[in-house]
Design an enzyme around this catalytic site. Sequence first.
Site, PDB file in Angstrom:
ATOM      1  N   CYS A  26      -3.038 -24.420  15.979  1.00 25.83           N
ATOM      2  CA  CYS A  26      -3.394 -24.286  17.393  1.00 25.83           C
ATOM      3  C   CYS A  26      -4.797 -24.833  17.557  1.00 25.83           C
ATOM      4  CB  CYS A  26      -3.281 -22.834  17.844  1.00 25.83           C
ATOM      5  SG  CYS A  26      -4.382 -21.705  16.971  1.00 25.83           S
ATOM      6  N   HIS A 552     -11.677 -20.388  25.351  1.00 28.82           N
ATOM      7  CA  HIS A 552     -10.302 -20.037  24.981  1.00 28.82           C
ATOM      8  C   HIS A 552      -9.781 -19.047  26.023  1.00 28.82           C
ATOM      9  CE1 HIS A 552      -6.942 -18.318  22.711  1.00 28.82           C
ATOM     10  NE2 HIS A 552      -7.085 -19.259  21.802  1.00 28.82           N
TER      11      HIS A 552
END
Length: 628
Positions: A26, A552
């Site tokens: 990721c 994030h």
Amino acid sequence: MDYAKCAREIFSLLGGRENLVSAAHCATRLRLVTVDNGKIDMKALENVDGVKGVFSSNGQLQLILGTGTVNKVYDEFLKVSGLTAATKEEVKAAAAAKQPLFKRAIKCLGDIFVPIIPAIVASGFLMGIMEALNFMVNNGFLNIDTTGSIYVFANLFANTAYVFLPILIAYSAAKAFGGNPYLGAVIGMLMIHPDLQNAWTVATEGVLRTQSVWFGLYEVNLVGYQGSVIPVIIAVWVMCFIEKRLHKVVPAMFDLFVTPLVSVFATGYLTYSIIGPIFSTVEHGIIGGIQTLLALPFGIGSLIMGGLYSTTVVAGIHHMYTVIDVGQLSQFGLTYWLPLASAANMAQGAAALAVALKTKNGKLKSMALPASLSCFMGITEPAIFGVNLRHFKPFVCGAVGGAAGAMYASLVGLGASGTGVTGLFGLLLCLHSPIHYIIMAAVSIAVAFALTWMFGYKDAAPASTEPAKADASLPAVDCQPGTVYAPVSGTVIPSEEIPDETFAAGVLGRGVGIQPGEGVIAAPFDGEISTVADTKHAVGLSSPDGMELLIHVGVDTVAMNGDGFTALVQEGQKVKAGDRLLTFDRAKIAAAGHPDVVVVLVTNSDDYAELAIQTGSCKAMDSVIQVK
């Protein structure tokens, strides 16, 4: 950094190629699925240059490498390991295979029943409609021609899915177990073969035929398995087990003939002689036990289960309830579990509606109102995860409302003629007793709404009468070196309070979390985009003075695979403070069960002697981090 060396060292510590199943990455982590984590030198992995942390979660071994590094190490890791690139879905599937037996069993039940729910719903609705019509015709409330083709055919159509339910379950189960679904369908057909006595006639006719098995060792009843669930699933699992083993040992030239024949015959004999008799007894015991619980005096059993039902939705084990519904329909002709589920679902919707009507927060109102309406239609996740659980007290009030409605349903003996649909549309499954269903719904909704309105929700602070728009112009910023400006309006918390152990521990760097008030992320300083996650949930930036930053959105939102996220920039792009970087759908994040906190980390914070943060309420472009 030598990415190839890092990849080689990681690979050398993983217990060999045979211990690796798959690999993906990721925005910050290398995600591996291994055969046995016990063969891995975890301490040595943590000491590999470039690896900032190692932990295991949800069946995955996750190595934290950071933005801009993980993708380069991943490419080198594929070369040295010989693995092919895997999608996050493939890694997730491989990791799921390593989950505890109970979790895998629940997931398997969902894989079996979710595909056949439309067929069950169609029959259930039609059964409810026909029962209501028959009642009105027989009692003189309605005068229609019951000999016409439409009426006669509708009666035939109504119970078709339940008559042939073992075939539907067998076909779906074979797909879930990795076998041939058509052979699975044959096993389902064997279990309701017309030469077997129909199971629904045993109560009135008794068992008409028996057959000795295993060379006269004992006798079994030659009775079909109409309406059965557990025996069908077990039988198909056995068939798939035999089929897959035969595919490995039977020569290819004989495989087409030998494998289907042996798989069906062996499974059929085992089903008639062992699996069916044993597991039909088990199934009857389970369903009978549940019915005993629901029928406890004064509705106590249903009160308890109605209150706990929403918690089981949060835990993800509610797919198993289809087994209960189908089993009760087979044994009693009605399911007494579905009204309980309807009560719980509508109560959670009422709690969310109370929040929507009471709050002055425009963002919360815009999320809570549609979530409550979908809950009344039987789709509970947006209301539960997006509103009620987040504020917790509305969730508890909803649980109390569900308990009250379920208790009423038990006291009046309310049952449904089918399954698959709850909420307001569940009324169509209870047309034989519509008034009781309406009262049950009213009780659930009224109790949950009243409790939430009085005790369950209070705005934390007066909300602005002009909520910020996602596309509102941001104030111009004269960027100061070493300053990070808030990329989104909201409430700033220290990174230690972020609900993720990796972020909270500062493994990826120090910074802050922001509980967002909107769904737009803006550039926190003038700089360059260093990375954009494939799943659009994270962006890396670098400033002219060398600061490296990670933004994030949410915790574990990589699992959403980009659903609800839109990236507005690309790697290498120059941006100015206030430029829009990405947008995200807070309701979708909540519905997926993830916190939507925006994580803002200085990933090279070790390069600075001091990092000061400003917590509390903030507007976009307020200063939140200062490094020196």
